[in-house]
Motif scaffolding. Structure first.
Motif, PDB file in Angstrom:
ATOM      1  N   LYS A  56      48.594  54.649  19.264  1.00  0.00           N
ATOM      2  CA  LYS A  56      47.288  55.036  18.746  1.00  0.00           C
ATOM      3  C   LYS A  56      47.254  54.952  17.226  1.00  0.00           C
ATOM      4  CE  LYS A  56      46.247  59.284  18.079  1.00  0.00           C
ATOM      5  NZ  LYS A  56      45.973  60.734  18.239  1.00  0.00           N
ATOM      6  N   ASN A  57      48.255  55.505  16.571  1.00  0.00           N
ATOM      7  CA  ASN A  57      48.264  55.511  15.107  1.00  0.00           C
ATOM      8  C   ASN A  57      48.429  54.111  14.534  1.00  0.00           C
ATOM      9  OD1 ASN A  57      47.900  58.275  14.997  1.00  0.00           O
ATOM     10  ND2 ASN A  57      50.079  58.730  14.805  1.00  0.00           N
ATOM     11  N   PHE A  58      49.241  53.288  15.199  1.00  0.00           N
ATOM     12  CA  PHE A  58      49.425  51.920  14.726  1.00  0.00           C
ATOM     13  C   PHE A  58      48.128  51.127  14.881  1.00  0.00           C
ATOM     14  CE2 PHE A  58      51.674  47.627  15.239  1.00  0.00           C
ATOM     15  CZ  PHE A  58      51.796  47.462  13.871  1.00  0.00           C
ATOM     16  N   GLN A  59      47.436  51.334  15.979  1.00  0.00           N
ATOM     17  CA  GLN A  59      46.167  50.644  16.169  1.00  0.00           C
ATOM     18  C   GLN A  59      45.121  51.137  15.171  1.00  0.00           C
ATOM     19  OE1 GLN A  59      45.578  47.958  18.005  1.00  0.00           O
ATOM     20  NE2 GLN A  59      43.570  47.960  17.010  1.00  0.00           N
ATOM     21  N   MET A  60      45.134  52.444  14.874  1.00  0.00           N
ATOM     22  CA  MET A  60      44.228  52.979  13.866  1.00  0.00           C
ATOM     23  C   MET A  60      44.477  52.311  12.519  1.00  0.00           C
ATOM     24  SD  MET A  60      44.212  57.064  14.744  1.00  0.00           S
ATOM     25  CE  MET A  60      43.542  57.471  13.137  1.00  0.00           C
ATOM     26  N   PHE A  61      45.743  52.115  12.206  1.00  0.00           N
ATOM     27  CA  PHE A  61      46.062  51.474  10.929  1.00  0.00           C
ATOM     28  C   PHE A  61      45.612  50.019  10.918  1.00  0.00           C
ATOM     29  CE2 PHE A  61      49.001  49.139   8.135  1.00  0.00           C
ATOM     30  CZ  PHE A  61      48.645  49.734   6.933  1.00  0.00           C
ATOM     31  N   ARG A  62      45.831  49.313  12.003  1.00  0.00           N
ATOM     32  CA  ARG A  62      45.388  47.914  12.086  1.00  0.00           C
ATOM     33  C   ARG A  62      43.870  47.826  11.922  1.00  0.00           C
ATOM     34  NH1 ARG A  62      49.098  44.388  14.891  1.00  0.00           N
ATOM     35  NH2 ARG A  62      47.332  43.264  15.770  1.00  0.00           N
ATOM     36  N   THR A  63      43.149  48.746  12.569  1.00  0.00           N
ATOM     37  CA  THR A  63      41.691  48.775  12.462  1.00  0.00           C
ATOM     38  C   THR A  63      41.265  49.091  11.039  1.00  0.00           C
ATOM     39  OG1 THR A  63      41.507  49.494  14.757  1.00  0.00           O
ATOM     40  CG2 THR A  63      39.589  49.857  13.353  1.00  0.00           C
ATOM     41  N   TYR A  64      41.994  50.011  10.407  1.00  0.00           N
ATOM     42  CA  TYR A  64      41.672  50.402   9.041  1.00  0.00           C
ATOM     43  C   TYR A  64      41.855  49.236   8.084  1.00  0.00           C
ATOM     44  CZ  TYR A  64      41.382  53.440   4.969  1.00  0.00           C
ATOM     45  OH  TYR A  64      41.003  54.026   3.796  1.00  0.00           O
ATOM     46  N   VAL A  65      42.924  48.476   8.281  1.00  0.00           N
ATOM     47  CA  VAL A  65      43.165  47.295   7.450  1.00  0.00           C
ATOM     48  C   VAL A  65      42.008  46.305   7.592  1.00  0.00           C
ATOM     49  CG1 VAL A  65      44.625  45.246   7.208  1.00  0.00           C
ATOM     50  CG2 VAL A  65      45.664  47.508   7.387  1.00  0.00           C
ATOM     51  N   LYS A  66      41.562  46.098   8.825  1.00  0.00           N
ATOM     52  CA  LYS A  66      40.447  45.182   9.073  1.00  0.00           C
ATOM     53  C   LYS A  66      39.169  45.677   8.410  1.00  0.00           C
ATOM     54  CE  LYS A  66      38.086  42.771  12.831  1.00  0.00           C
ATOM     55  NZ  LYS A  66      38.017  42.574  14.311  1.00  0.00           N
ATOM     56  N   ARG A  67      38.926  46.975   8.478  1.00  0.00           N
ATOM     57  CA  ARG A  67      37.724  47.555   7.896  1.00  0.00           C
ATOM     58  C   ARG A  67      37.722  47.411   6.379  1.00  0.00           C
ATOM     59  NH1 ARG A  67      37.804  53.101   9.729  1.00  0.00           N
ATOM     60  NH2 ARG A  67      37.419  52.139  11.751  1.00  0.00           N
ATOM     61  N   MET A  68      38.904  47.390   5.777  1.00  0.00           N
ATOM     62  CA  MET A  68      39.001  47.224   4.329  1.00  0.00           C
ATOM     63  C   MET A  68      38.725  45.783   3.905  1.00  0.00           C
ATOM     64  SD  MET A  68      39.801  50.042   2.657  1.00  0.00           S
ATOM     65  CE  MET A  68      40.598  49.450   1.170  1.00  0.00           C
TER      66      MET A  68
END
Length: 360
Positions: free
Chosen positions: A58-70
Motif C-alpha cells: 500500500k505505501n509503495f503504491q501510494m509513493f508511486r502514485t504521488y510521484v506520478k501526481r508530481m
C-alpha cells in the motif's frame, strides 16, 4: 536473489550490541512505514523483508502514485516482491542479504528465521563493522582529508576529567557518544561547570560505551554529504547529498542532478576544491576500512563560518558505515528525473506513512 532489509534502528542496535535487541517505538514505526524503501534499488528477482506485506504494498503504491501526481516520470519505478519473516526459511534461492546496516541484531534475526549463516557476514565480521562505526573513525579520517581551506578536529576521551581539561581551552564543545543514531547521543558543553544532566549523561556513556568523542563547536553554514560504495576493497563515489536537519536530526534531502547540487555547494567552495576533497575521501576510506567493510557508506560534511578567516570546509563530521537517506535521494533522482534538467530540484521528506516530494 538478494534479500533487502530496511533496519533504520541500526545505529541504536550498534550501541546496544545485543543479539536480541528491541528497537524503540520510533524505530519500529519508521521500519513499518518505510519498509518498502529497498524496492527502489532492488533488482527484479530480489525480495524485500517487511513487517507487513499489505502495508508495504500500500505505501509503495501510494509513493508511486504521488510521484506520478508530481508530474514526474515514474515508469522507471520498479515493482517489488515483499516477504515477511515467516517466509524467509522457504527462500532457498537467497544468496545474499543487504540490510540498511549490519549489526548483531539483524544478523541474529535472519539466522533465527531460516537464513543460512553461510551467506551472512560472520559474527566477527559484524563486530569489525561495529568497531569501524565507532565515531573515532572521524578522528582517523580528518588528518587524511585536510588541505588548504579545511578545518576540523576530533578527540577521544576515556574519563570526564581529561575532557574537562581539554574543554577549558576550547569553550563550547560538542560531545558525542561513540555509537548513536542521527541527532541523538550528542550534547553541547558550553560551561566548565557542568550541570547535573550533563554529568549524568557523560558518566552513563562512559560506563556503557567506554569513551566519548569531542570536537570544537563550529558555526555551521551548510550541511551536505558525499555518498560512496565499497566493493572488493575499492571505494567508488556515488554522489552528493544535500540535506536539512532540525536539532541535529535529519528532515529532508534535495533531489537534483549532480551538476545542480555541485552548483549549490560551489556557492561556498570552488568546484576543483570539492573534487579534491572527494579524491582524498576515497583514498582515506580505502586506507582505513576497505578491507573490512563492504557496502554503501557516507561522509557528512559542512561549510563553516570561521570568523575572520571566512568560509571553510569541515571534510569529515561523521562517517556512516551503512546506507543513508542520501543514497535514497540519489536513487530517487535517477529514477524520477524526467528530462535530466539541471534546474530540476525537489525536496524529499519523511512525512507520516511514506516519502513525500515537494517543490523547493
Amino acid at each position: 536473489m538478494t534479500l533487502h532489509i530496511f533496519n533504520p534502528e541500526h545505529d541504536i542496535a550498534l550501541a546496544a550490541n545485543l543479539e536480541n535487541f528491541t528497537s524503540p517505538h520510533a524505530g519500529r514505526q519508521l521500519r513499518y512505514e518505510l519498509g518498502y524503501l529497498p524496492a527502489l534499488w532492488a533488482s527484479a528477482d530480489d525480495v524485500v523483508l517487511v513487517d507487513d506485506v499489505h502495508e508495504a504494498e500500500k505505501n509503495f503504491q501510494m509513493f508511486r502514485t504521488y510521484v506520478k501526481r508530481m508530474g514526474l516520470r515514474n515508469n522507471n519505478l520498479p515493482s517489488a516482491h515483499f516477504v515477511t519473516k515467516r517466509e524467509l526459511a522457504s527462500l532457498t534461492e537467497v544468496c545474499r542479504a543487504e540490510p540498511w546496516g549490519w549489526d548483531l541484531a539483524v544478523r541474529t534475526m535472519l539466522v533465527k528465521n531460516g537464513i543460512s549463516g553461510t551467506i551472512l557476514p560472520s559474527i566477527s565480521d559484524v563486530e569489525n563493522v561495529r568497531q569501524l562505526s565507532h565515531r573515532r573513525i572521524t578522528a582517523q579520517m580528518l588528518p587524511l582529508m585536510q588541505t588548504e581551506g579545511t578545518l576540523g578536529e576530533a578527540h577521544e576521551f576515556f574519563d570526564s576529567e581529561s575532557l574537562r581539561s581539554w574543554q577549558q581551552s576550547r569553550g563550547t564543545v560538542v560531545v558525542k557518544a561513540p555509537w548513536s543514531s542521527s541527532g541523538r547521543g550528542v550534547r553541547f558543553f558550553k560551561d566548565i561547570a557542568w550541570n547535573v544532566n550533563q554529568e549524568g549523561w557523560l558518566n552513563n556513556v562512559l560506563k556503557h560505551q567506554g569513551s566519548v568523542m569531542a570536537e570544537p563547536y563550529y558555526n555551521k553554514v551548510k550541511d551536505f554529504a558525499m555518498e560512496f560504495e565499497c566493493r572488493a576493497g575499492k571505494v567508488s563515489y556515488c554522489g552528493l547529498s544535500l540535506f536539512d536537519t532540525s536539532n541535529g536530526a535529519y528532515t529532508g534531502n534535495i533531489l537534483a542532478t549532480e551538476k545542480a547540487k555541485e552548483q549549490m555547494i560551489c556557492r561556498y567552495v570552488a568546484e576543483a576544491y570539492l573534487h579534491e576533497i572527494k579524491e582524498k575521501a576515497i583514498i582515506a576510506l580505502e586506507q582505513l576500512l576497505a578491507t573490512d567493510y563492504e557496502g554503501p557508506l557516507g561522509i557528512d560534511m559542512m561549510i563553516v563560518n570561521d570568523g575572520e578567516d571566512g568560509l571553510k570546509l569541515h571534510p569529515c563530521v561523521e562517517v556512516n558505515l551503512r546506507r543513508t537517506m542520501g543514497h535514497v535521494a540519489l536513487c530517487l533522482s535517477e529514477l524520477c528525473n524526467p528530462d535530466h534538467d539541471d534546474e530540476w530540484v525537489r525536496v524529499m521528506r519523511n512525512q507520516g506513512t511514506g516519502l513525500k516530494l515537494r517543490l523547493l
